[in-house]
Design a protein around this motif. Structure first.
Motif, PDB file in Angstrom:
ATOM      1  N   ALA A 182       5.116  29.929-104.997  1.00  0.00           N
ATOM      2  CA  ALA A 182       5.844  28.875-104.320  1.00  0.00           C
ATOM      3  C   ALA A 182       5.095  28.342-103.092  1.00  0.00           C
ATOM      4  O   ALA A 182       4.993  27.186-102.696  1.00  0.00           O
ATOM      5  CB  ALA A 182       7.133  29.616-103.611  1.00  0.00           C
ATOM      6  N   THR A 183       3.767  29.019-102.893  1.00  0.00           N
ATOM      7  CA  THR A 183       2.838  28.594-101.622  1.00  0.00           C
ATOM      8  C   THR A 183       1.592  28.917-102.088  1.00  0.00           C
ATOM      9  O   THR A 183       1.243  29.932-102.951  1.00  0.00           O
ATOM     10  CB  THR A 183       3.387  28.971-100.337  1.00  0.00           C
ATOM     11  OG1 THR A 183       3.084  30.504-100.491  1.00  0.00           O
ATOM     12  CG2 THR A 183       4.631  28.795-100.174  1.00  0.00           C
ATOM     13  N   ASP A 184       0.526  28.238-101.761  1.00  0.00           N
ATOM     14  CA  ASP A 184      -0.784  28.940-101.868  1.00  0.00           C
ATOM     15  C   ASP A 184      -1.052  30.279-101.200  1.00  0.00           C
ATOM     16  O   ASP A 184      -1.927  30.930-101.608  1.00  0.00           O
ATOM     17  CB  ASP A 184      -2.054  27.701-100.994  1.00  0.00           C
ATOM     18  CG  ASP A 184      -1.945  26.570-101.865  1.00  0.00           C
ATOM     19  OD1 ASP A 184      -1.619  26.650-103.044  1.00  0.00           O
ATOM     20  OD2 ASP A 184      -2.767  25.726-101.481  1.00  0.00           O
ATOM     21  N   ALA A 185      -0.182  30.448 -99.937  1.00  0.00           N
ATOM     22  CA  ALA A 185      -0.547  31.950 -99.427  1.00  0.00           C
ATOM     23  C   ALA A 185      -0.191  32.872-100.131  1.00  0.00           C
ATOM     24  O   ALA A 185      -0.979  34.078-100.371  1.00  0.00           O
ATOM     25  CB  ALA A 185       0.485  31.742 -98.121  1.00  0.00           C
ATOM     26  N   ILE A 223      -2.320  31.360-112.895  1.00  0.00           N
ATOM     27  CA  ILE A 223      -1.694  31.412-111.552  1.00  0.00           C
ATOM     28  C   ILE A 223      -1.939  29.649-110.979  1.00  0.00           C
ATOM     29  O   ILE A 223      -2.762  29.235-111.182  1.00  0.00           O
ATOM     30  CB  ILE A 223      -2.375  32.068-110.404  1.00  0.00           C
ATOM     31  CG1 ILE A 223      -2.139  33.673-111.045  1.00  0.00           C
ATOM     32  CG2 ILE A 223      -1.665  32.113-109.208  1.00  0.00           C
ATOM     33  CD1 ILE A 223      -2.764  34.714-109.709  1.00  0.00           C
ATOM     34  N   VAL A 224      -0.705  29.212-110.844  1.00  0.00           N
ATOM     35  CA  VAL A 224      -0.872  28.107-110.114  1.00  0.00           C
ATOM     36  C   VAL A 224       0.095  28.061-108.577  1.00  0.00           C
ATOM     37  O   VAL A 224       0.929  28.497-108.636  1.00  0.00           O
ATOM     38  CB  VAL A 224       0.093  26.942-110.742  1.00  0.00           C
ATOM     39  CG1 VAL A 224      -0.033  25.627-110.161  1.00  0.00           C
ATOM     40  CG2 VAL A 224      -0.858  26.743-112.025  1.00  0.00           C
ATOM     41  N   GLY A 225      -0.820  27.430-107.592  1.00  0.00           N
ATOM     42  CA  GLY A 225      -0.007  27.631-106.294  1.00  0.00           C
ATOM     43  C   GLY A 225       0.591  26.338-105.956  1.00  0.00           C
ATOM     44  O   GLY A 225       0.781  25.578-106.874  1.00  0.00           O
ATOM     45  N   PHE A 226       0.963  26.108-104.567  1.00  0.00           N
ATOM     46  CA  PHE A 226       1.393  25.018-104.077  1.00  0.00           C
ATOM     47  C   PHE A 226       1.200  24.674-102.655  1.00  0.00           C
ATOM     48  O   PHE A 226       1.230  25.532-101.953  1.00  0.00           O
ATOM     49  CB  PHE A 226       3.007  25.254-104.328  1.00  0.00           C
ATOM     50  CG  PHE A 226       3.730  23.822-104.252  1.00  0.00           C
ATOM     51  CD1 PHE A 226       4.358  23.065-105.380  1.00  0.00           C
ATOM     52  CD2 PHE A 226       3.821  22.849-103.149  1.00  0.00           C
ATOM     53  CE1 PHE A 226       5.042  21.882-105.548  1.00  0.00           C
ATOM     54  CE2 PHE A 226       4.669  21.573-103.131  1.00  0.00           C
ATOM     55  CZ  PHE A 226       5.065  21.296-104.510  1.00  0.00           C
ATOM     56  N   ASP A 227       0.603  23.507-102.708  1.00  0.00           N
ATOM     57  CA  ASP A 227       0.171  23.021-101.174  1.00  0.00           C
ATOM     58  C   ASP A 227      -1.235  22.258-101.148  1.00  0.00           C
ATOM     59  O   ASP A 227      -1.534  21.342-100.641  1.00  0.00           O
ATOM     60  CB  ASP A 227       0.158  24.028-100.172  1.00  0.00           C
ATOM     61  CG  ASP A 227       1.628  24.464 -99.646  1.00  0.00           C
ATOM     62  OD1 ASP A 227       2.627  23.859 -99.626  1.00  0.00           O
ATOM     63  OD2 ASP A 227       1.720  25.694 -99.117  1.00  0.00           O
TER      64      ASP A 227
END
Length: 349
Positions: A266-269, A291-295
């Motif tokens: 849901a987030t890069d963190a 893996i894919v992150g977001f931000d």
């Protein structure tokens, strides 16, 4: 002989005259900040007389006329914008979170351009049900930026009915009353899932809390793609607080080992924490797990391997938040601003 007409585009020394369109332009010539220019032209007593008179003279020399927004600022009450972060969904999350710090930095820069200071407040709504109304009624701020809707959508909607100078960073829903600036989260979720499946992932997991509206939209977009492309996806609740995230991710990875080969964080963190756990367990990325992150936070380019992620333009978002807030301070009932997400392909897929 008739008089020769002066060229307004020529400086006194015969060179090309510098164009002055903004407070920042005039500030560079005067050797002061844009905020000082704004206060000087507003007649603010905090600016000493000599500086004020020098700035006023330069404004006349360069034919600088503050726009309508600047005129509204001269009548401001406090010169302060409140920035409030509600954490109803995760009370342990800290403002030191990389996303918050990145957005706050851009917000501070933009507010300075208009001569505003920033007052920051973090709230736990279940400890203070009147968190937003009380801040607005405090008399300490001229307007408010809310960062994230958390689980407080209805509270924000109620306030929007009677309070114009408020803009929210978050997700837009058709028919809502409060003004939002944010990314198209559902489209971002679709981009992430499409990338994972196209790269060969056959079973996906979404790591994040689906209670906050923004995260729910990201998961919703990914579910749409999973259904269309014939793969499975499950949601694994993951907190954003550093003291809980690592342990939860470790448990998730043990649970899905051998069953899932693609993670949408849901987030890069969360994505960065996943990479750490996978590395410690000798699980190859992207060979065994994609893996894919977001931000697209700065850290996404520094991971090993560099993180594929969905970029939301945080700098443009901060600019939009401040621009819409200034217009609302001037009495305009503005529309929301929805920014397009962009898939940034690196090496984790």
């Amino acid at each position: 002989m008739g008089k020769t007409r002066k060229n307004p585009d020529k400086a006194k020394d015969g060179g090309e005259r510098q164009t002055v369109r903004t407070l920042a332009d005039l500030g560079k010539i005067a050797g002061v900040t844009a905020g000082t220019v704004s206060r000087a032209l507003a007649g603010n007593s905090l600016v000493n007389r000599a500086t004020r008179e020098r700035i006023e003279a330069l404004a006349r020399e360069y034919d600088f006329r503050p726009n309508q927004i600047a005129s509204k600022l001269r009548r401001q009450k406090t010169g302060v914008v409140g920035v409030i972060i509600p954490l109803g969904h995760d009370r342990n999350q800290q403002i030191s979170d990389t996303f918050f710090m990145t957005l706050l930095g851009h917000l501070a820069d933009e507010l300075t351009e208009y001569g505003y200071d920033l007052m920051l407040r973090r709230v736990i709504p279940d400890q203070d049900e009147d968190w937003l109304d009380r801040f607005i009624r405090s008399g300490m701020i001229d307007g408010v930026v809310v960062i994230g809707q958390s689980d407080q959508f209805d509270r924000i909607e109620d306030v929007a009915n009677g309070y114009l100078p408020m803009v929210v960073w978050g997700n837009h829903q058709e028919g809502q009353r409060h003004c939002v600036v944010g990314t198209d989260n559902r489209l971002g979720g679709k981009l992430a899932a499409e990338n994972l499946v196209s790269a060969g992932a056959t079973s996906l997991a979404f790591l994040g809390d689906t209670q906050p509206i923004e995260f729910a939209a990201r998961f919703g977009g990914a579910k749409d793609v999973a259904a269309r492309m014939g793969v499975t996806i499950r949601a694994l609740p993951t907190h954003l607080s550093a003291d809980r995230m690592g342990g939860e991710i470790a448990r998730h990875l043990r649970k899905i080992q051998g069953e899932v080969d693609g993670i949408f964080a849901a987030t890069d963190a969360i994505a960065v924490a996943c990479l750490k756990e996978l590395r410690e367990h000798d699980i190859d990325v992207p060979g065994e797990m994609k893996i894919v992150g977001f931000d697209d936070l700065p850290i996404a380019r520094q991971t090993v391997p560099p993180l594929t992620t969905v970029r939301q333009d945080i700098a443009a978002g901060a600019k939009g938040l401040v621009d819409l807030l200034m217009r609302r301070l001037g009495g305009e009932d503005t529309e929301s601003l929805i920014l397009p997400p962009h898939l940034i392909i690196r090496e984790t897929v």
